[in-house]
Every structure is written in C-alpha cells, then in structure tokens.
Design an enzyme around this catalytic site. Structure first.
Site, PDB file in Angstrom:
ATOM      1  CG  ASP A 178      -2.065  -1.002   0.928  1.00  8.81           C
ATOM      2  OD1 ASP A 178      -1.862  -2.199   1.216  1.00  8.81           O
ATOM      3  OD2 ASP A 178      -3.096  -0.600   0.366  1.00  8.81           O
TER       4      ASP A 178
HETATM    5  O1  MRU Z   1      -7.597  -3.246   2.795  1.00  8.70           O
HETATM    6  P1  MRU Z   1      -7.322  -3.647   1.374  1.00  8.70           P
HETATM    7  O2  MRU Z   1      -8.061  -4.855   0.943  1.00  8.70           O
HETATM    8  O3  MRU Z   1      -7.468  -2.476   0.434  1.00  8.70           O
HETATM    9  O4  MRU Z   1      -5.773  -4.021   1.400  1.00  8.70           O
HETATM   10  C1  MRU Z   1      -5.175  -4.449   0.209  1.00  8.70           C
HETATM   11  C2  MRU Z   1      -3.735  -4.755   0.360  1.00  8.70           C
HETATM   12  O5  MRU Z   1      -3.149  -4.655   1.417  1.00  8.70           O
HETATM   13  C3  MRU Z   1      -3.005  -5.119  -0.900  1.00  8.70           C
HETATM   14  O6  MRU Z   1      -1.983  -6.023  -0.635  1.00  8.70           O
HETATM   15  C4  MRU Z   1      -2.403  -3.849  -1.529  1.00  8.70           C
HETATM   16  O7  MRU Z   1      -3.342  -2.817  -1.571  1.00  8.70           O
HETATM   17  C5  MRU Z   1      -1.890  -4.099  -2.880  1.00  8.70           C
HETATM   18  S1  MRU Z   1      -3.174  -4.445  -4.063  1.00  8.70           S
HETATM   19  C6  MRU Z   1      -2.400  -4.654  -5.545  1.00  8.70           C
END
Ligand code: MRU
Length: 375
Positions: free
Chosen positions: A254
């Site tokens: 993220d």
């Molecule tokens: O809370 P989320 O489902 O948005 O978290 C998603 C993640 O942590 C993913 O690993 C990250 O955003 C990368 S998606 C290509």
C-alpha cells in the site's frame, strides 16, 4: 478456462463507471454504478472497491464521470469554476482511506494536469477534458504496469529459488485483477509463473480479519484454474516448515517508503519474519506509484484503523441456502484493535518488484535505496 482470462473489477466507458462489489464476492457478481464522487468515496471507504491501485483508479474515474455529467449540463461557466470543482473533489476523495499512497499520488498527478491545462484553457471544457483523459490513461497504464511486474517478478523467483522444478508460492490478501485495473501485482506474478508452466502450486492466506484471501484471492485462483490451497493466517509457519517447496512469499504494497519499509495488509509482517526464519524469498510487488519517496521510513506511514465490527463479525452465505448472513464471533464487551495494515521492515524484504524492474539491496545494507532505483 484459459490461463490468461482475468476478472474485471472496474468497467469504464466515457461517462459511465461500474465497479464489481467485492463485499458480495465470491457468492454474487454485482456491478454497481458509480455516478459521482460521493459514490466513489463510499465504494472505497466501505471496501466494495479495495486494493491500492484500484482505490486510486476508482477515485480518479468517479471524478471523471461526475465532471463529464456536469460538463454536459454546462454547469461550469468559467475555467476557475471547473478548476475549483476538480481540485476540491480530489481533496474529498483523498479522505476515503489513508494508507495506500497510490490515491495520493494519483490525486497529485491529476492536480498538476488540472493546473497545466487551466493555464492555457480558453473554456472550462478544455480543463475537464484534460482531467478525463488523464484519469482514463491511469486505467490503461495500470494493466500494462502489472503485466510488467508479473514478468519481472516471475523471472526473479525462477532465477533465485533453490528448486526450479517445484516452485510453490504463498501470497497474502488480494492483489489480483480485483485489486487493480487488471492482472494484478503479487497475484500477477503468480499468474505469470502459472502461464509459463513454472508454478507447481499457490497458497493463499485467509487474511483475517476481512478475509480478502478467502473471499477474493481464492476466487481469482479458482476462476483461472491455478492450482491453489487456502490456509488460515496462523498456518503459514507450519506450511513453510513442512513444505520446503514453498520457496517464496509474494505480497503487494500500500505504501513503500524511501528505505523500502513496506505497509501492506495486516499479517504481512509476520509472514516476512517466518520467511526469514525459513530462509525463503520474501517479495513485495507494487507499481512505482506505490513508492513514496517523501516517506523516509515505515515509522512515518499512517496506518488505517478499521471498524471493530470487521473483526468481531464474519459475513458469508448460510451453508446450503442462498442467504447472506453476518454472524458475531467474539464476546460482547471485549476491546478490539483493528489496524488494516502493518509495516514490514526493509531488512526482511528480499526484493521489491515494480513495472520498471526489480529493486534489491546493496550487499551488506539492510535498507533499499528507492530514490536511486527510480532515477
Ligand atoms: O484493505 P485492502 O483490501 O485495500 O488491502 C489491500 C492490500 O493490502 C493489498 O496487498 C495492496 O493494496 C496491494 S493491491 C495490488
């Protein structure tokens, strides 16, 4: 089913945006129209759309459809009016979720487009058209970036794993077509290994508390006929201990700080620790839009706290009946800590795979130099 068939979570045509409601998966395929920035913000906040790249793209496109509707009704009478609406909308969209930097990166790049076009525009439609074109390009570019991540990541794993004949990988959360404009990042690497005939097996964690692994990644793996096994998060170390063929853990990001510290779905950090203990590769896969050079290290990353309800309840389909149900699993009155992400220190990461190539540490160093990598 072909190995290259992928799901589509964002359907966009000029003036129209539909998102696949990820809260309804894997049981139902429901596309929801996003008509304006309020719809986009709500879809992101409630996690109908989630995953760092998808969050940025849906935010950008929700404003594209909103502004297209307003422009068609001639709501903007002057260039400054159009500029003010676009900029304030981007500020609003940035308040939907705090951790994934892709949203902030996209908003920044789009605000530069707005500013540049406003300098020479003689009518508001020139500014709104410039915005829409730039937002649409983000959707197209993301798929290409992911294809490149897949290619680089698969090659890196094959080159650096011990037994090339039996490559098994573990992934966490969902980083596939559902989390991006298409193909995926960490899951894109798994998809590439499978496409090349180099993958024996994929394992995915359930990803408590919100189950992006069991609800979404397991669904994508089944959808694409990739041989896969679901484990719950607490089984990861036992799996690595019992099965030396699991030679890499591949996750998304993220936000990647300048030194390589990486914020990703809660549970990533403990997987990196167990990867180190078992001496296997721990790979972060992310587009360069996830790298935030203004964040020096993981200490500076804001970690989103999610509602307690997401931890003390589970939503699914009543077995044997087609009825969605939410059940409570914890005692009423217990305190809840529910961070959505954690930070994995750079020293535990073997490589950061981007569309531009693979970043590794200088031998002897515990941190990455992401600034030098991006130059
Ligand atoms: O809370 P989320 O489902 O948005 O978290 C998603 C993640 O942590 C993913 O690993 C990250 O955003 C990368 S998606 C290509």
């Amino acid at each position: 089913m072909s190995a290259t068939r992928t799901l589509e979570a964002i359907k966009y045509t000029p003036g129209s945006l539909l998102i696949l409601d990820q809260l309804a998966l894997p049981h139902e395929t429901i596309f929801e129209p996003i008509l304006n920035i309020q719809d986009g913000h709500a879809a992101i906040k409630t996690m109908k759309t989630r995953g760092a790249p998808a969050i940025a793209i849906v935010a950008a496109l929700s404003l594209a459809v909103d502004v297209a509707t307003r422009a068609a009704k001639h709501e903007f009478k002057t260039v400054p009016q159009a500029v003010e609406f676009l900029n304030s909308s981007l500020e609003y969209l940035k308040t939907s979720r705090p951790t994934a930097v892709n949203l902030f990166d996209a908003a920044h790049k789009l605000s530069v487009v707005i500013q540049d076009s406003a300098k020479k525009a003689t009518s508001p439609s020139e500014v709104t058209d410039a915005y829409i074109n730039a937002a649409e390009k983000m959707l197209v570019d993301d798929v290409q970036d992911n294809k490149n991540i897949g290619k680089h990541g698969a090659a890196f794993i094959v080159e650096n794993c011990k037994n090339k004949e039996d490559i098994r990988v573990l992934t966490h959360c969902n980083t596939g077509s559902l989390a991006t404009a298409g193909w995926g990042t960490a899951l894109g690497i798994i998809r590439d290994l499978h496409k090349n005939g180099q993958l024996k097996h994929a394992y995915c964690t359930e990803t408590r508390p919100y189950n992006q692994g069991s609800r979404l990644t397991a669904y994508e793996l089944v959808y694409e006929n990739i041989p896969a096994t679901l484990i719950c998060d607490s089984m990861a170390s036992a799996l690595l201990h019992q099965n030396p063929s699991v030679q890499a853990i591949v996750v998304g990001a993220d936000r990647v700080a300048a030194n390589g510290d990486t914020a990703n779905k809660i549970g990533t950090y403990q997987l990196a620790i167990t990867a180190k203990h078992h001496n296997i590769l721990f790979i972060v896969a992310a587009p360069s839009t996830s790298i935030d050079l203004s964040t020096k290290s993981g200490k500076d990353i804001v970690i989103e706290q999610r509602p307690a309800e997401e931890l003390v309840t589970i939503t699914g389909l009543l077995e044997g009946k087609n009825i969605p149900a939410t059940v409570r699993t914890a005692a009423h009155g217990v305190g809840v800590w529910n961070p959505s992400f954690d930070v994995t220190p750079s020293e535990l990461i073997s490589a950061i795979v981007t569309e531009r190539g693979v970043a590794v540490k200088t031998p002897g160093k515990s941190e990455f130099d992401m600034k030098a990598f991006l130059q």
